[in-house]
Motif scaffolding. Structure first.
Motif, PDB file in Angstrom:
ATOM      1  N   LEU A 124      -1.567 -55.135  26.695  1.00  0.00           N
ATOM      2  CA  LEU A 124      -1.736 -54.003  27.243  1.00  0.00           C
ATOM      3  C   LEU A 124      -2.872 -53.376  27.257  1.00  0.00           C
ATOM      4  N   PHE A 125      -3.901 -53.646  26.389  1.00  0.00           N
ATOM      5  CA  PHE A 125      -5.240 -53.222  26.561  1.00  0.00           C
ATOM      6  C   PHE A 125      -5.931 -53.756  27.672  1.00  0.00           C
ATOM      7  N   PHE A 126      -5.705 -55.169  28.034  1.00  0.00           N
ATOM      8  CA  PHE A 126      -6.152 -55.414  29.303  1.00  0.00           C
ATOM      9  C   PHE A 126      -5.561 -54.985  30.521  1.00  0.00           C
ATOM     10  N   ALA A 127      -4.269 -54.762  30.416  1.00  0.00           N
ATOM     11  CA  ALA A 127      -3.506 -54.057  31.465  1.00  0.00           C
ATOM     12  C   ALA A 127      -4.219 -52.625  31.791  1.00  0.00           C
ATOM     13  N   ILE A 128      -4.429 -51.937  30.759  1.00  0.00           N
ATOM     14  CA  ILE A 128      -4.997 -50.394  30.979  1.00  0.00           C
ATOM     15  C   ILE A 128      -6.223 -50.862  31.640  1.00  0.00           C
ATOM     16  N   GLY A 129      -7.150 -51.535  31.101  1.00  0.00           N
ATOM     17  CA  GLY A 129      -8.377 -51.963  31.747  1.00  0.00           C
ATOM     18  C   GLY A 129      -8.384 -52.365  33.166  1.00  0.00           C
ATOM     19  N   SER A 130      -7.215 -53.257  33.444  1.00  0.00           N
ATOM     20  CA  SER A 130      -7.205 -53.672  34.766  1.00  0.00           C
ATOM     21  C   SER A 130      -6.500 -52.376  35.731  1.00  0.00           C
ATOM     22  N   LEU A 131      -5.807 -51.539  35.231  1.00  0.00           N
ATOM     23  CA  LEU A 131      -5.411 -50.351  36.073  1.00  0.00           C
ATOM     24  C   LEU A 131      -6.497 -49.326  36.180  1.00  0.00           C
ATOM     25  N   VAL A 132      -7.113 -49.101  35.251  1.00  0.00           N
ATOM     26  CA  VAL A 132      -8.734 -48.348  35.577  1.00  0.00           C
ATOM     27  C   VAL A 132      -9.457 -48.871  36.536  1.00  0.00           C
ATOM     28  N   ALA A 133      -9.670 -50.308  36.673  1.00  0.00           N
ATOM     29  CA  ALA A 133     -10.516 -51.051  37.429  1.00  0.00           C
ATOM     30  C   ALA A 133      -9.642 -50.916  38.783  1.00  0.00           C
ATOM     31  N   ALA A 134      -8.393 -50.861  39.006  1.00  0.00           N
ATOM     32  CA  ALA A 134      -7.799 -50.744  40.218  1.00  0.00           C
ATOM     33  C   ALA A 134      -7.768 -49.583  41.003  1.00  0.00           C
ATOM     34  N   ALA A 135      -7.958 -48.353  39.741  1.00  0.00           N
ATOM     35  CA  ALA A 135      -8.072 -46.995  40.274  1.00  0.00           C
ATOM     36  C   ALA A 135      -9.563 -46.999  41.161  1.00  0.00           C
ATOM     37  N   ILE A 136     -10.578 -47.275  40.148  1.00  0.00           N
ATOM     38  CA  ILE A 136     -11.846 -47.347  40.808  1.00  0.00           C
ATOM     39  C   ILE A 136     -12.173 -48.186  42.180  1.00  0.00           C
ATOM     40  N   ALA A 137     -11.611 -49.458  42.216  1.00  0.00           N
ATOM     41  CA  ALA A 137     -11.783 -50.184  43.253  1.00  0.00           C
ATOM     42  C   ALA A 137     -10.816 -49.654  44.619  1.00  0.00           C
ATOM     43  N   GLY A 138      -9.897 -48.904  44.104  1.00  0.00           N
ATOM     44  CA  GLY A 138      -9.000 -48.241  45.186  1.00  0.00           C
ATOM     45  C   GLY A 138      -9.882 -47.014  46.152  1.00  0.00           C
ATOM     46  N   ILE A 139     -10.668 -46.492  45.170  1.00  0.00           N
ATOM     47  CA  ILE A 139     -11.523 -45.370  45.575  1.00  0.00           C
ATOM     48  C   ILE A 139     -12.548 -45.952  46.600  1.00  0.00           C
ATOM     49  N   ALA A 140     -13.119 -46.857  45.854  1.00  0.00           N
ATOM     50  CA  ALA A 140     -14.414 -47.484  46.588  1.00  0.00           C
ATOM     51  C   ALA A 140     -14.044 -48.506  47.861  1.00  0.00           C
ATOM     52  N   VAL A 141     -12.966 -49.341  47.678  1.00  0.00           N
ATOM     53  CA  VAL A 141     -12.751 -49.924  48.829  1.00  0.00           C
ATOM     54  C   VAL A 141     -11.295 -49.761  49.094  1.00  0.00           C
ATOM     55  N   VAL A 142     -10.883 -49.822  50.447  1.00  0.00           N
ATOM     56  CA  VAL A 142      -9.468 -49.125  50.840  1.00  0.00           C
ATOM     57  C   VAL A 142      -8.471 -50.239  50.330  1.00  0.00           C
ATOM     58  N   TRP A 143      -8.199 -51.417  50.647  1.00  0.00           N
ATOM     59  CA  TRP A 143      -7.023 -52.298  50.116  1.00  0.00           C
ATOM     60  C   TRP A 143      -7.340 -53.385  49.295  1.00  0.00           C
ATOM     61  N   PRO A 144      -8.109 -54.527  49.641  1.00  0.00           N
ATOM     62  CA  PRO A 144      -8.009 -55.703  48.937  1.00  0.00           C
ATOM     63  C   PRO A 144      -8.205 -55.850  47.695  1.00  0.00           C
ATOM     64  N   VAL A 145      -9.133 -55.148  47.207  1.00  0.00           N
ATOM     65  CA  VAL A 145      -9.716 -55.284  45.751  1.00  0.00           C
ATOM     66  C   VAL A 145      -8.756 -54.407  44.659  1.00  0.00           C
ATOM     67  N   TRP A 146      -8.410 -53.096  45.165  1.00  0.00           N
ATOM     68  CA  TRP A 146      -7.703 -52.609  44.066  1.00  0.00           C
ATOM     69  C   TRP A 146      -6.061 -53.003  44.146  1.00  0.00           C
ATOM     70  N   LEU A 147      -5.674 -53.545  45.348  1.00  0.00           N
ATOM     71  CA  LEU A 147      -4.332 -54.082  45.359  1.00  0.00           C
ATOM     72  C   LEU A 147      -4.169 -55.137  44.343  1.00  0.00           C
ATOM     73  N   SER A 148      -5.150 -56.331  44.596  1.00  0.00           N
ATOM     74  CA  SER A 148      -5.185 -57.287  43.590  1.00  0.00           C
ATOM     75  C   SER A 148      -5.345 -56.756  42.061  1.00  0.00           C
ATOM     76  N   ALA A 149      -5.948 -55.894  41.898  1.00  0.00           N
ATOM     77  CA  ALA A 149      -6.278 -55.203  40.609  1.00  0.00           C
ATOM     78  C   ALA A 149      -4.813 -54.695  40.151  1.00  0.00           C
ATOM     79  N   LEU A 150      -4.289 -54.189  40.862  1.00  0.00           N
ATOM     80  CA  LEU A 150      -3.040 -53.375  40.545  1.00  0.00           C
ATOM     81  C   LEU A 150      -2.142 -54.299  40.472  1.00  0.00           C
ATOM     82  N   VAL A 151      -1.843 -55.405  40.960  1.00  0.00           N
ATOM     83  CA  VAL A 151      -1.071 -56.372  40.961  1.00  0.00           C
ATOM     84  C   VAL A 151      -1.201 -57.202  39.564  1.00  0.00           C
TER      85      VAL A 151
END
Length: 152
Positions: free
Chosen positions: A57-84
Motif C-alpha cells: 500500500l505504501f508503494f501503491a500510494i507513491g505510484s498513484l502520486v507519480a501517476a498524477a504527476i505524470a498525467g499532468i506532465a505528459v498526456v497518456w503513456p506515462v501516467w496510464l502505466s503508473a496508474l495501472v
C-alpha cells in the motif's frame, strides 16, 4: 468384604487422589499452553500478512502520486502505466489484508479442547460428590457390582 491382592483399597485410592488431581491439572495446563501457542503462531502469520499489505500500500500510494504527476506532465503513456501499476499494488494489498484478517480471526487463542476436557473432569467430580452425598443421606445407594444402586 474381601479384595484381590492386585486391587488397591479405598484408603490407598484416597491417598493417591490429590497427587492425581495435581498431575491432571498440570497436564491440562500444558495442553492449554500448547494449544494457545499454535493459535498465536497462526495469528502472527496473519499479522505478517497485514504488514506485507501495508508495504504494498505504501508503494501503491507513491505510484498513484507519480501517476498524477505524470498525467499532468505528459498526456497518456506515462501516467496510464503508473496508474495501472498503482491499481495492481492496491489489489495485492487488498488480497493480503483479507488473508491476514481471515488468519487472525481463525487463530483467536482459546484452548477449546482443554476447556472441554476440564469440563468433563469437573462433571466426573460432580458425579462422585453426588454419589457420595446420596450415600451419606442413606437415600440412594452407590453403584454396586450387581447393577443395583445410583447409576446416572
Amino acid at each position: 468384604m474381601s479384595r484381590r491382592g492386585d486391587q488397591a483399597g479405598t484408603f490407598e485410592l484416597l491417598v493417591k487422589l490429590p497427587g492425581q488431581l495435581v498431575a491432571l491439572a498440570k497436564a491440562e495446563f500444558e495442553n492449554a499452553k500448547r494449544e494457545i501457542t499454535a493459535k498465536v503462531k497462526r495469528g502472527g502469520i496473519g499479522l505478517l500478512s497485514i504488514v506485507v499489505a501495508l508495504f504494498f500500500l505504501f508503494f501503491a500510494i507513491g505510484s498513484l502520486v507519480a501517476a498524477a504527476i505524470a498525467g499532468i506532465a505528459v498526456v497518456w503513456p506515462v501516467w496510464l502505466s503508473a496508474l495501472v501499476v498503482g491499481i495492481g499494488l492496491i489489489l495485492l494489498a487488498a488480497a493480503a489484508i483479507l488473508a491476514g484478517v481471515a488468519l487472525i480471526k481463525r487463530g483467536i487463542p482459546v484452548p477449546e479442547q482443554t476447556i472441554e476436557r476440564v469440563e468433563d473432569d469437573l462433571d466426573a467430580l460432580g458425579d462422585v460428590r453426588f454419589n457420595a452425598s446420596a450415600h451419606a443421606q442413606g437415600g440412594r445407594r452407590m453403584p454396586q457390582a450387581d447393577g443395583k444402586g445410583n447409576w446416572r
